[in-house]
Design a protein around this motif. Structure first.
Motif: not given
Length: 611
Positions: A198-211
Motif C-alpha cells: 500500500t502506498g503511492i507510486l509516482a514518476n520521479w518527474l512528478t513533484l508536489p507544487m502546492a501549499p
C-alpha cells in the motif's frame, strides 16, 4: 391616606440586610443565645468515645487514583533516538503541558509530540540500461530533488529498482511475455510497487507544487486509499492504492491478450480498474511531452545533450518549487526580533536565511510557471518578497516566520550588556520570561503568565500548522545545513564571512536587500560589543565547570518559561534532523540518496532490495 413603609426609601439590597438583621435579633430575644443551652462537656464526650468499639477494616494497598494527573514517581524510560548532542527529548501526547519536567522528571529533557507517520511514496529507477556518467549524474540529481520535495511535504520517498520487482511472484510471468522495453519497464515498476504494498507510486518527474495544506496532499498524507486511483491528465505520473488492488490490477494486465500493444498499465487493464480523479492541481508532472510543449529552452537542451538537458530540467524544477513556496506566503517573511535594542547579531542567521528564501532562484526560463499552475506569479528581482523584523509573533497563514529562541543566559547578557552574570543581579535587576512575554504579547495580550504562553508557543513550533508556517532556530546553534529538506528545494546560498562560498552563489542582482529596521540602528561599536557578548555567552553555556552550571541553572530557574521555550525549540529541531539522518542512512544504498557520487546508480541492480 395609606401609610408609607419607612424602609421603602432604602435600596432593595439594604432592605434585605435590615430584614435579616431583624430576624436574628428576634430569634436571640425569644430563644436565647447558644451559651444558654446545656451542652455536654469535652470530658463527657471523650469518655463516651472511648467505649465505642472500633471496627477492624482490612488494609487495602490500592493505587492512588484520586489524582489521575499526578506526577510520576519514576522517570519514563529513555526512548530510542531521543538525544542529539546536549538536546534530549521524550515523545508523548502530553507535549502541550507547559513544563516538560512535570512529565519527564528531567529538567533538560523536552516533551515533543509523537512523530507523524509518513506514508510511503515510491518511484522506480531502472539502472539496467547503459548510460554515460554525465547522464547518470543528471538523473541522480533529479531523484534527489524528487526525494527532498516529497519529504518536505510529509511523505517518506523511496526509490525502487529491479530487485523489488524480482521479489514479486508475477515477475517470472513478465519475463515470459517478452514485451517492448517501454512496456516491460512500466510493468516492472508496478511489480516493484506491488511487492512493497500500500502506498503511492509516482514518476520521479512528478513533484508536489502546492501549499502544505492542499486538499490532495492532505488526502495522500492520510495513508488510506480505498480505491486504486489515477489522476486525469497525468497518465502514469501518479497512482495510489491498497496492496490487494495493486496486485489485482497487475494480474489483469498480465492476463490481457493485448498487453503487448499497450504503452502503460492504463492501456493494459479494464477501464473500471481505476478510479479517475480530475483534481490534481497540487502536483506537477514534467513529462517529455510537457517539456516540449511548455519549456522550449529545456527541450532544446535535451535535444542537444542529454546530460545538459537533465541539468536544465533539474534547475527548472528547483526554481518552480521555490517560487511555489514563495507564492504561498504572499505577506512575506517575518524575522522575529522581540527585543531589538541589542539582538541584531542574535537574529543575523535568521535574516540571512530569509534573504536566501526570498531571492529569485536561478532558472533556464525565469518567467516560467509550473505545469499545474500556468497562471502563477513568477519571481521578479525588482519586487522580491517582503521582509520584516517584527517584535511580536503573528499567527497569519500568509506570513512565514523565522524565530531565534535564545537561552535566558544569552538574552540576559545581551539585553543588559553584561559580560558576566551573577545570581544577585539576575534576581534583583532582571524581569522573568521577558523574551516569551514580548514575543506573544500581541497574540495573547499582557495579562497571561509564562505557562499559558508556553502552550501557544509550542503550538507555533510543533503543531502541523506551525511546522509549515514557521522555522524556529536557537541562538546557540550556528549551523543550519538541513534547510533544503525542510523547504523541499535547494535554498540559494550566499558568500560566507570567511570568503568561501557555497554553490550556487546568487548574483547581486537577484539577492534582496536586508529588511528595513523597525527600531533604532545600533552603531558600529555597539554591534561589535553585541557580537563579543554573544560569543562569550555561547562559550559560557558550553562551560561544564560547576560554578557555571549552577549559575546557568539559577538563570533558568528565574525565567522558567523562557528556558522551557529554548529547550523545546532546540529539541524539536534536533529530533527533526535525527529523523531525516536516520532515514537517509537507511536509504544511502539506493539511487538518489544524498551524498552518492555520480555514476553510482548502476550498483542498484546488485542491492539486496527491500523485503
Amino acid at each position: 391616606m395609606q401609610a408609607r413603609n419607612p424602609c421603602s426609601i432604602l435600596p432593595r439590597r439594604l432592605q434585605i440586610v435590615f430584614s435579616l438583621a431583624a430576624l436574628v435579633v428576634f430569634c436571640i430575644f425569644f430563644f436565647g443565645t447558644p451559651s444558654s443551652y446545656d451542652l455536654p462537656s469535652v470530658e463527657k464526650i471523650q469518655d463516651t468515645v472511648q467505649h465505642i468499639p472500633k471496627p477492624k477494616l482490612p488494609q487495602l494497598r490500592a493505587p492512588n487514583v484520586y489524582n489521575p494527573f499526578r506526577t510520576a514517581t519514576h522517570e519514563p524510560p529513555v526512548q530510542a533516538n531521543s538525544t542529539s548532542g546536549e538536546a534530549k527529548w521524550f515523545s508523548d501526547w502530553k507535549w502541550r503541558n507547559p513544563f516538560s519536567s512535570s512529565i519527564t522528571l528531567d529538567e533538560n529533557r523536552a516533551v515533543l509530540p509523537p512523530l507523524r507517520k509518513r506514508p510511503p511514496i515510491y518511484t522506480f529507477y531502472d539502472t539496467t540500461t547503459k548510460k554515460d556518467e554525465e547522464t547518470k549524474k543528471g538523473e541522480q540529481r533529479l531523484l534527489l530533488i524528487w526525494r527532498r520535495a516529497w519529504w518536505a511535504q510529509g511523505f517518506k520517498p523511496m526509490v525502487l529498482g529491479r530487485s523489488e520487482a524480482m521479489n514479486h511472484p508475477l515477475y517470472q510471468k513478465l519475463q515470459q511475455l517478452k514485451l517492448e522495453p517501454a512496456m516491460e519497464v512500466e510493468v516492472a515498476r508496478w511489480l516493484a510497487w506491488g511487492n512493497m504494498g500500500t502506498g503511492i507510486l509516482a514518476n520521479w518527474l512528478t513533484l508536489p507544487m502546492a501549499p502544505y495544506e492542499d486538499a490532495l496532499l492532505k488526502f495522500l498524507r492520510r495513508g488510506e486509499y480505498p480505491h486504486l486511483t489515477r489522476y486525469e491528465g497525468l497518465r502514469s505520473g501518479l497512482f495510489c492504492g491498497e496492496k490487494i488492488a495493486i496486485n489485482g490490477a497487475l494480474k489483469k494486465a498480465l492476463e490481457a491478450t493485448d498487453i503487448k500493444n499497450g504503452l502503460s498499465m492504463i492501456d493494459a487493464t479494464p477501464q473500471e480498474t481505476f478510479k479517475v480523479d480530475p483534481q490534481h492541481n497540487s502536483v506537477a508532472f514534467y513529462s517529455l511531452d510537457t517539456i516540449i510543449s511548455k519549456y522550449k529552452a529545456v527541450a532544446e537542451a535535451l535535444t542537444a545533450s542529454q546530460a545538459h538537458g537533465l541539468e536544465a530540467t533539474a534547475q527548472l524544477i528547483n526554481a518552480h518549487l521555490q517560487t511555489t513556496w514563495q507564492s504561498t506566503f504572499s505577506s512575506g517573511i517575518a524575522v522575529l526580533k522581540p527585543l531589538p535594542e541589542h539582538t541584531t547579531h542574535l537574529v543575523a542567521p535568521a535574516v540571512e536565511i530569509a534573504r536566501n528564501l526570498s531571492q529569485c532562484p536561478e532558472s533556464p526560463i525565469p518567467s516560467s510557471c509550473p505545469p499545474n499552475r500556468p497562471k502563477c506569479k513568477p519571481c521578479v528581482s525588482s519586487h522580491p518578497m517582503t521582509l520584516t523584523t517584527p517584535q511580536v509573533f503573528r499567527n497569519t497563514s500568509t506570513l512565514f516566520t523565522i524565530g531565534t529562541v535564545p537561552h535566558p543566559y544569552t538574552l540576559t547578557s545581551l539585553h543588559h550588556t553584561r559580560d558576566t552574570l551573577d545570581v544577585r543581579f539576575v534576581r534583583r535587576e532582571t524581569e522573568r520570561d521577558v523574551w516569551l512575554t514580548t514575543a506573544t504579547k500581541e497574540l495573547l495580550g499582557t495579562g497571561l503568565a509564562g505557562p499559558s504562553r508556553l502552550v501557544a508557543f509550542k503550538d507555533a513550533v510543533a503543531s502541523e500548522w506551525g511546522t509549515a508556517h514557521a522555522l524556529w532556530l536557537t541562538a546557540e546553534r550556528e549551523s543550519h545545513a538541513d534547510l533544503d529538506w525542510l523547504f523541499g528545494f535547494s535554498v540559494p546560498r550566499h558568500a560566507a564571512d570567511d570568503g568561501k562560498s557555497e554553490t550556487p552563489v546568487p548574483g547581486p542582482e537577484r539577492r534582496p536587500p536586508p529588511p528595513k529596521p523597525e527600531s533604532p540602528v545600533p552603531s558600529a561599536p555597539e554591534l561589535a560589543r553585541e557580537k563579543d557578548l554573544l560569543d562569550k555567552a555561547r562559550s559560557a553555556l558550553k562551560n561544564q565547570a560547576r560554578p557555571m552550571t549552577m549559575l546557568k541553572a539559577a538563570v533558568e530557574g528565574w525565567s522558567l518559561a523562557d528556558a522551557e521555550a529554548w529547550r523545546f525549540a532546540r529539541a524539536f529541531s534536533a529530533r527533526r534532523r535525527v529523523e531525516r539522518l536516520k532515514w537517509e542512512e537507511e536509504e544511502r544504498a539506493f539511487a538518489g540518496a544524498e551524498g552518492r557520487g555520480a555514476g553510482t546508480g548502476w550498483g542498484r541492480w546488485f542491492d539486496r532490495g527491500r523485503r
